[in-house]
Design a protein around this motif. Sequence first.
Motif, PDB file in Angstrom:
ATOM      1  N   THR A  79       1.033  -1.177   0.748  1.00 27.89           N
ATOM      2  CA  THR A  79       0.199   0.132  -0.216  1.00 27.89           C
ATOM      3  C   THR A  79       0.732   1.303  -0.110  1.00 27.89           C
ATOM      4  OG1 THR A  79       0.324  -0.697   2.185  1.00 27.89           O
ATOM      5  CG2 THR A  79      -1.717  -0.532   0.708  1.00 27.89           C
ATOM      6  N   ALA A  80       2.160   0.885   0.142  1.00 26.86           N
ATOM      7  CA  ALA A  80       2.783   2.015   0.181  1.00 26.86           C
ATOM      8  C   ALA A  80       3.049   2.650  -1.441  1.00 26.86           C
ATOM      9  CB  ALA A  80       4.728   2.480   0.341  1.00 26.86           C
ATOM     10  N   SER A  81       2.397   2.013  -2.925  1.00 27.57           N
ATOM     11  CA  SER A  81       2.447   2.498  -3.589  1.00 27.57           C
ATOM     12  C   SER A  81       1.617   1.957  -4.531  1.00 27.57           C
ATOM     13  CB  SER A  81       3.430   1.007  -4.334  1.00 27.57           C
ATOM     14  OG  SER A  81       5.090   1.726  -4.134  1.00 27.57           O
ATOM     15  N   ASP A  82       0.607   1.341  -3.640  1.00 25.95           N
ATOM     16  CA  ASP A  82      -0.910   1.616  -4.191  1.00 25.95           C
ATOM     17  C   ASP A  82      -2.142   1.853  -3.242  1.00 25.95           C
ATOM     18  OD1 ASP A  82      -3.484   0.750  -5.051  1.00 25.95           O
ATOM     19  OD2 ASP A  82      -2.192  -0.621  -6.429  1.00 25.95           O
ATOM     20  N   PRO A  83      -2.629   2.446  -2.432  1.00 24.97           N
ATOM     21  CA  PRO A  83      -3.309   2.407  -1.512  1.00 24.97           C
ATOM     22  C   PRO A  83      -4.193   1.699  -2.104  1.00 24.97           C
ATOM     23  CG  PRO A  83      -2.602   4.306  -2.085  1.00 24.97           C
ATOM     24  CD  PRO A  83      -1.520   3.600  -3.050  1.00 24.97           C
ATOM     25  N   SER A  84      -5.105   1.195  -3.166  1.00 22.38           N
ATOM     26  CA  SER A  84      -5.888   1.189  -3.369  1.00 22.38           C
ATOM     27  C   SER A  84      -6.262  -0.601  -2.889  1.00 22.38           C
ATOM     28  CB  SER A  84      -6.766   0.922  -4.797  1.00 22.38           C
ATOM     29  OG  SER A  84      -5.769   0.075  -5.203  1.00 22.38           O
ATOM     30  N   LEU A  85      -5.237  -1.250  -2.473  1.00 22.61           N
ATOM     31  CA  LEU A  85      -4.980  -2.341  -2.672  1.00 22.61           C
ATOM     32  C   LEU A  85      -5.784  -2.822  -0.592  1.00 22.61           C
ATOM     33  CD1 LEU A  85      -2.016  -3.690  -3.035  1.00 22.61           C
ATOM     34  CD2 LEU A  85      -3.706  -4.006  -4.104  1.00 22.61           C
ATOM     35  N   ALA A  86      -5.704  -1.979   0.246  1.00 18.70           N
ATOM     36  CA  ALA A  86      -5.892  -1.806   1.390  1.00 18.70           C
ATOM     37  C   ALA A  86      -7.089  -0.990   0.982  1.00 18.70           C
ATOM     38  CB  ALA A  86      -5.644  -1.369   2.219  1.00 18.70           C
ATOM     39  N   PRO A  87      -8.360  -0.897   1.992  1.00 24.18           N
ATOM     40  CA  PRO A  87     -10.041   0.388   2.487  1.00 24.18           C
ATOM     41  C   PRO A  87      -9.111   1.171   3.258  1.00 24.18           C
ATOM     42  CG  PRO A  87     -10.459  -2.346   3.515  1.00 24.18           C
ATOM     43  CD  PRO A  87      -8.968  -1.882   3.259  1.00 24.18           C
ATOM     44  N   PRO A  88     -10.170   2.561   2.208  1.00 25.93           N
ATOM     45  CA  PRO A  88      -9.590   3.506   2.697  1.00 25.93           C
ATOM     46  C   PRO A  88      -8.858   3.784   4.812  1.00 25.93           C
ATOM     47  CG  PRO A  88     -11.441   3.669   1.582  1.00 25.93           C
ATOM     48  CD  PRO A  88     -11.185   2.164   2.231  1.00 25.93           C
ATOM     49  N   GLY A  89      -8.006   4.055   4.518  1.00 22.96           N
ATOM     50  CA  GLY A  89      -7.141   4.851   5.731  1.00 22.96           C
ATOM     51  C   GLY A  89      -6.525   3.573   6.361  1.00 22.96           C
ATOM     52  N   ARG A  90      -6.346   1.828   5.417  1.00 26.45           N
ATOM     53  CA  ARG A  90      -5.998   1.306   6.046  1.00 26.45           C
ATOM     54  C   ARG A  90      -4.308   0.661   5.724  1.00 26.45           C
ATOM     55  NH1 ARG A  90      -9.605   1.636   9.675  1.00 26.45           N
ATOM     56  NH2 ARG A  90     -10.320   0.132  10.286  1.00 26.45           N
ATOM     57  N   HIS A  91      -3.700  -0.231   5.757  1.00 30.29           N
ATOM     58  CA  HIS A  91      -2.679  -0.264   5.135  1.00 30.29           C
ATOM     59  C   HIS A  91      -2.418  -2.265   5.503  1.00 30.29           C
ATOM     60  CE1 HIS A  91      -1.590   3.793   6.190  1.00 30.29           C
ATOM     61  NE2 HIS A  91      -2.048   3.125   7.198  1.00 30.29           N
ATOM     62  N   LEU A  92      -1.950  -2.667   4.269  1.00 25.37           N
ATOM     63  CA  LEU A  92      -1.616  -3.988   4.395  1.00 25.37           C
ATOM     64  C   LEU A  92      -0.023  -4.933   3.862  1.00 25.37           C
ATOM     65  CD1 LEU A  92      -3.108  -6.995   3.346  1.00 25.37           C
ATOM     66  CD2 LEU A  92      -2.863  -5.867   0.979  1.00 25.37           C
ATOM     67  N   HIS A  93       0.280  -5.470   5.052  1.00 24.17           N
ATOM     68  CA  HIS A  93       1.747  -5.549   5.219  1.00 24.17           C
ATOM     69  C   HIS A  93       1.812  -7.298   4.791  1.00 24.17           C
ATOM     70  CE1 HIS A  93       1.564  -2.161   7.746  1.00 24.17           C
ATOM     71  NE2 HIS A  93       2.190  -2.253   7.633  1.00 24.17           N
ATOM     72  N   TYR A  94       3.426  -8.085   4.092  1.00 26.30           N
ATOM     73  CA  TYR A  94       3.476  -8.948   3.951  1.00 26.30           C
ATOM     74  C   TYR A  94       4.411  -9.070   5.362  1.00 26.30           C
ATOM     75  CZ  TYR A  94       5.402 -12.136   0.700  1.00 26.30           C
ATOM     76  OH  TYR A  94       6.064 -13.258   0.054  1.00 26.30           O
TER      77      TYR A  94
END
Length: 514
Positions: free
Chosen positions: A359-374
């Motif tokens: 989500t650092a490069s594509d915020p659309s991969l998570a709901p608004p205001g949320r972040h995705l980590h692998y």
Amino acid sequence: MKTVKGRTDHVVVVGAGLSGLAAALHLLGAGRRVTVVERDPLPGGRAGRLNRGGYRIDTGPTVLTMPHLADEAFAAVGERLADRVDLIPLHPAYRAAFADGSALDVHTEPDAMHQAVRDFAGPREAAGYDRLRVWLERLYQAQMKHFIDTNFDSPLHLLTPDLARLAALGGFGRMDARIGRFIKDERLRRVFSFQALYAGVPPARALAAYAVIAYMDTVAGVYFPRGGMHALPQAMADAAQAAGAELRYGQSVQRLERSGSGDRVTAVITDTDRIACDAVVLTPDLPVAYRLLGRTPRRALRLRHAPSAVILHAGTDRTWPQLAHHTISFGAAWHGTFDELTRFGRLMSDPSLLITRPTASDPSLAPPGRHLHYILAPCPNTDIGPSAAHWGDLAPRYRSALLAELERRGLHGIDAAIDEQCLVTPADWHAQEHAAGTPFSAAHTFAQTGPFRPRNLVRGTDNAVLAGCGTTPGVGVPTVLLSGKLAAARITGTRTASAPRAPGTSPILKGASS
């Protein structure tokens, strides 16, 4: 180059992962009729997609290098990667974070990286980096045509002028020692040698030739497809379908029907259909492919498998500013942790971790205001480490230990921040029929490299070819794409060499966003 015998008008490709889709595109470009059979409801294979709670999670690789190899597959059917996938160049390619609190942004642009190394470790190390970069480029040039992008019929095919060049470059020495000739700072040496784990071998024991992976990561450039890594196989599947391929999802291959003499596959039998064919490309992991063929080739030495990994996909209500798109969080320990992974079958006592924040490069991969980590933690495979059954009890305890370690490394409050998660362990890889519970297949030891790796032609079947990370050329997105291309060449008899391209000059990047 040996090719399959007889008619090859209609080819069935088993598996719609990256290798199968690359094979399909190259076959279509050569005029073959292609049917792709995939057990999952969508393309991608290991590079799949999980939709959970508004998060779009890539289930497989997160690092994309050498995208011109994907572009070659699109070009086979008259298309361009850039027309179907928006590639984002990552700057920095990685952030390396060390146990002493220091950090280094790893750039693929030479002047930027020279300055970063100079600021991090001084002018002598910066000069060493410059020499290392030249060596990595020469190593890649020496290997690409005759060692990576090639079908081997015999070890004698190694005997080319590039073999002498590779030897002169020290490619048959040890990776860690060779990199140490250029840079002395142990932290920097880790940045250019941790890639050996991609090949399933500790840096101290890996052939220096495998530093070519460091070339791909630190010189050629790292990219991210907008929409996630799964956007690449989805685009390849769409291009294949547009070029006339039939894609059958949700069908599991049960067996291969053979001719009366038994030397040819005449049909692929799924749980719902019989699909007649003239040739077949098999992309499942080697034990599955051999089971379908009814024959496992004999080897002088048993196959050794790469370490596995535990992956925590975490959707969170916050993120941490010290994380780049890709962050390598190194533990204080180094050589001992590789022994734990590859010799003693123990979980790393002081792990080095890959943390990817797409989500650092594509915020659309998570709901608004949320972040995705692998979060990827290497672990022993099930041949030498905890069994798949043992992971049922071990998984929740290891998750807690992993989150506690991340907390200690500055990701404060990470456990409480998680609102959606998926934990993947060797038990899950085992359930997906990956040998030894690892998605990284056979390790790249010397005896499992080049012409000594399981070949993509199997004796006893005249019209079957293998593709994927278990066969040539090996593990990783670039090499898996090449495996599909090489498999197609076994059927069509044509071969298109991969032309090396200078970073940033490929036409696939026209119009790419940053």
